[in-house]
Scaffold this active site. Structure first.
Site, PDB file in Angstrom:
ATOM      1  N   CYS A 106       1.052  -1.346   0.072  1.00  0.00           N
ATOM      2  CA  CYS A 106      -0.328   0.225  -0.364  1.00  0.00           C
ATOM      3  C   CYS A 106       0.715   1.354  -0.057  1.00  0.00           C
ATOM      4  O   CYS A 106       1.772   1.349  -1.077  1.00  0.00           O
ATOM      5  CB  CYS A 106      -1.058   0.305   1.527  1.00  0.00           C
ATOM      6  N   HIS A 209      -3.346  -4.826   0.568  1.00  0.00           N
ATOM      7  CA  HIS A 209      -3.767  -5.920   1.771  1.00  0.00           C
ATOM      8  C   HIS A 209      -3.213  -6.971   2.177  1.00  0.00           C
ATOM      9  O   HIS A 209      -3.974  -7.271   2.678  1.00  0.00           O
ATOM     10  CB  HIS A 209      -3.973  -4.651   3.025  1.00  0.00           C
ATOM     11  N   GLU A 211      -1.260  -8.309   4.086  1.00  0.00           N
ATOM     12  CA  GLU A 211      -1.009  -8.763   5.661  1.00  0.00           C
ATOM     13  C   GLU A 211      -2.763  -9.122   6.065  1.00  0.00           C
ATOM     14  O   GLU A 211      -3.060 -10.225   7.276  1.00  0.00           O
ATOM     15  CB  GLU A 211      -0.411  -8.351   6.357  1.00  0.00           C
TER      16      GLU A 211
END
Length: 244
Positions: A106, A209, A211
């Site tokens: 990001c 994202h 994660e």
């Protein structure tokens, strides 16, 4: 020892520097040793960061100061920290020179682009070109928002496949691509969703994202595993003895 992954801080809030837990856990579950790297203004400490770590994770966070890519701020830009921006850009440039693996997420992808001389859309909602809403409002950050399609002959495609659903939490994005970078994924509204440096062993930036999707998406788990694998390769090569 597991490969040591320097997780660059997400941001600064009052007197605290912070990293979201999802980044730490994703590195841990993928087989890396997470080390948090706070903002420092010492060239010596910066050099020690680079020597210590086998790879670097640049996280999401707030907007980047537009002056650093040659523009004045427009309406709709969020909070910025020029000291954090300068630290991360300087660290990014230094790490790129070492060829150590980089995964940039990001804001991290935007830092990679700016460090290579590129520019950003400051606020997608202010653009003449009609982009759809890339700032999803969902109960869980693991929820998906839209499709992306990866490009042929890109390393990213070998890691995550050709087409998949991703989440989306941003209102800035890559505009002009930086030097020595190539586009490796886009959304259906033609927004750049991922970039990589072909001459680098592993320097990939993604706008979504991964994660936050680590538990729900095998593709995101594989992306982190490939990152850690390259970091392990770098660690082993740095300790190898070259015969005279």
């Amino acid at each position: 020892m597991k490969p040591r992954i320097g997780i660059v801080i997400c941001g600064i809030k009052e007197s605290s520097q912070y990293v979201s837990n999802a980044y730490i856990q994703s590195i841990r579950y993928a087989g890396g040793l997470p080390l948090l790297l706070p903002l420092v203004r010492s060239n010596q400490l910066l050099a020690e960061y680079i020597h210590l770590c086998d790879g670097f994770l640049f996280c999401g966070g707030q907007d980047i100061t537009p002056l650093l890519f040659g523009e004045a701020p427009i309406d709709g830009i969020g909070k910025t920290s020029v000291s954090l921006d300068l630290f991360q850009i300087r660290l990014m440039k230094s790490v790129l020179d070492t060829k150590k693996p980089i995964l940039a997420i990001c804001r991290g992808m935007q830092v990679l682009n700016v460090a290579c001389g590129g520019t950003l859309y400051q606020n997608l909602l202010s653009c003449e070109k009609p982009f759809y809403n890339h700032m999803q409002d969902s109960q869980s950050r693991s929820d998906v928002s839209h499709f992306i399609k990866t490009e042929r002959n890109c390393n990213l495609q070998t890691y995550i496949g050709t087409k998949l659903k991703v989440n989306s939490f941003h209102h800035q994005a890559v505009h002009t691509l930086g030097s020595h970078l190539r586009i490796c994924a886009s959304s259906s509204d033609q927004l750049i969703e991922a970039i990589e440096m072909p001459q680098h062993p592993f320097a990939i930036g993604v706008q979504w994202h991964p994660e936050s999707m680590y538990r729900s998406s095998p593709e995101m788990r594989n992306l982190f595993r490939e990152f850690i694998l390259h970091c392990e390769t770098n660690r082993q090569s740095s300790y190898s003895i070259v015969p005279k």
